[in-house]
Design a protein around this motif. Sequence first.
Motif, PDB file in Angstrom:
ATOM      1  N   UNK A   1       0.846  -1.181   0.000  1.00 48.09           N
ATOM      2  CA  UNK A   1       0.000   0.000   0.000  1.00 48.09           C
ATOM      3  C   UNK A   1       0.886   1.238   0.000  1.00 48.09           C
ATOM      4  N   UNK A   2       0.365   2.332  -0.529  1.00 45.28           N
ATOM      5  CA  UNK A   2       1.132   3.577  -0.609  1.00 45.28           C
ATOM      6  C   UNK A   2       0.627   4.557   0.439  1.00 45.28           C
ATOM      7  N   UNK A   3       1.557   5.290   1.013  1.00 49.56           N
ATOM      8  CA  UNK A   3       1.228   6.336   1.970  1.00 49.56           C
ATOM      9  C   UNK A   3       0.462   7.439   1.245  1.00 49.56           C
ATOM     10  N   UNK A   4      -0.679   7.861   1.773  1.00 48.83           N
ATOM     11  CA  UNK A   4      -1.454   8.913   1.107  1.00 48.83           C
ATOM     12  C   UNK A   4      -0.764  10.284   1.164  1.00 48.83           C
ATOM     13  N   UNK A   5       0.233  10.429   2.038  1.00 49.31           N
ATOM     14  CA  UNK A   5       0.894  11.714   2.173  1.00 49.31           C
ATOM     15  C   UNK A   5       2.173  11.803   1.340  1.00 49.31           C
ATOM     16  N   UNK A   6       3.089  10.814   1.526  1.00 49.54           N
ATOM     17  CA  UNK A   6       4.382  10.914   0.836  1.00 49.54           C
ATOM     18  C   UNK A   6       4.550   9.916  -0.306  1.00 49.54           C
ATOM     19  N   UNK A   7       3.658   8.919  -0.401  1.00 52.13           N
ATOM     20  CA  UNK A   7       3.700   7.971  -1.499  1.00 52.13           C
ATOM     21  C   UNK A   7       4.618   6.774  -1.299  1.00 52.13           C
ATOM     22  N   UNK A   8       5.281   6.640  -0.137  1.00 54.86           N
ATOM     23  CA  UNK A   8       6.170   5.502   0.097  1.00 54.86           C
ATOM     24  C   UNK A   8       5.354   4.217   0.200  1.00 54.86           C
ATOM     25  N   UNK A   9       5.881   3.123  -0.346  1.00 55.93           N
ATOM     26  CA  UNK A   9       5.201   1.823  -0.311  1.00 55.93           C
ATOM     27  C   UNK A   9       5.492   1.114   1.005  1.00 55.93           C
ATOM     28  N   UNK A  10       4.453   0.434   1.522  1.00 54.21           N
ATOM     29  CA  UNK A  10       4.542  -0.311   2.771  1.00 54.21           C
ATOM     30  C   UNK A  10       3.797  -1.623   2.624  1.00 54.21           C
ATOM     31  N   UNK A  11       4.122  -2.637   3.451  1.00 52.60           N
ATOM     32  CA  UNK A  11       3.364  -3.891   3.432  1.00 52.60           C
ATOM     33  C   UNK A  11       1.915  -3.653   3.867  1.00 52.60           C
ATOM     34  N   UNK A  12       1.037  -4.568   3.453  1.00 52.03           N
ATOM     35  CA  UNK A  12      -0.371  -4.492   3.847  1.00 52.03           C
ATOM     36  C   UNK A  12      -0.466  -4.434   5.365  1.00 52.03           C
ATOM     37  N   UNK A  13      -1.506  -3.806   5.882  1.00 54.82           N
ATOM     38  CA  UNK A  13      -1.808  -3.681   7.303  1.00 54.82           C
ATOM     39  C   UNK A  13      -0.847  -2.771   8.067  1.00 54.82           C
ATOM     40  N   UNK A  14      -0.027  -1.985   7.380  1.00 54.05           N
ATOM     41  CA  UNK A  14       0.816  -1.004   8.048  1.00 54.05           C
ATOM     42  C   UNK A  14      -0.084   0.134   8.507  1.00 54.05           C
ATOM     43  N   UNK A  15       0.066   0.520   9.781  1.00 52.83           N
ATOM     44  CA  UNK A  15      -0.799   1.565  10.321  1.00 52.83           C
ATOM     45  C   UNK A  15      -0.194   2.955  10.201  1.00 52.83           C
ATOM     46  N   UNK A  16       1.154   3.055  10.288  1.00 52.94           N
ATOM     47  CA  UNK A  16       1.812   4.351  10.219  1.00 52.94           C
ATOM     48  C   UNK A  16       2.940   4.301   9.210  1.00 52.94           C
ATOM     49  N   UNK A  17       3.084   5.349   8.438  1.00 55.29           N
ATOM     50  CA  UNK A  17       4.167   5.461   7.471  1.00 55.29           C
ATOM     51  C   UNK A  17       5.473   5.683   8.225  1.00 55.29           C
ATOM     52  N   UNK A  18       6.493   4.881   7.936  1.00 54.62           N
ATOM     53  CA  UNK A  18       7.763   5.064   8.638  1.00 54.62           C
ATOM     54  C   UNK A  18       8.597   6.181   8.021  1.00 54.62           C
ATOM     55  N   UNK A  19       8.127   6.769   6.945  1.00 52.32           N
ATOM     56  CA  UNK A  19       8.815   7.898   6.318  1.00 52.32           C
ATOM     57  C   UNK A  19       8.322   9.233   6.876  1.00 52.32           C
ATOM     58  N   UNK A  20       6.994   9.415   6.889  1.00 50.18           N
ATOM     59  CA  UNK A  20       6.448  10.711   7.319  1.00 50.18           C
ATOM     60  C   UNK A  20       5.588  10.618   8.571  1.00 50.18           C
TER      61      UNK A  20
END
Length: 168
Positions: free
Chosen positions: A2-21
């Motif tokens: 899934x992609x972060x709606x704010x910065x666009x970084x990709x994360x595994x499914x079920x990630x709750x918080x973006x580790x970038x932003x």
Amino acid sequence: MIKCPSCGKSHPENTLFCDECGVYMLAEGQKRTNSLDVKDVLWMETDLEAADAAQTTSSPPIKLRAIILDSGRQIEVSVDKEINIGRLDATSATFPEIDLTADQGLEKGVSRRHARISRRGAGLFIEDLGSVNGTYLNGRRLTPYLPHALSDNDEIRLSKLSMRIRLG
């Protein structure tokens, strides 16, 4: 993925918080975490809780003597529950049992509420109270709000002010 709606970084499914932003990545209200019952958290049962239980039986206070290394001044207190270490400040109603104002506490970076020594059972523990300049036990910086066992002849440094602890 899934992609972060704010910065666009990709994360595994079920990630709750973006580790970038750090943005919360709850999509369409479908992802939730389950509540955890406190009785299921076994790692929270520590020796400190056992020591607190032992404290309910009355025992005499532990005598503590703090020796300021620069001046040689000695401060004696009895510890039955907890004592605060810091600088006196009447404006904020801060009156620590071990007042380091006379030992150039302000100039040496001691906070008004710098550290606390508490009794748990037969032992004493020291914890930093989120001080700006840190508390050190025998040269090791303490993690704020995490109690550390205190022993006879330990050296405590509050920012740039050092003291030796004598028990008994």
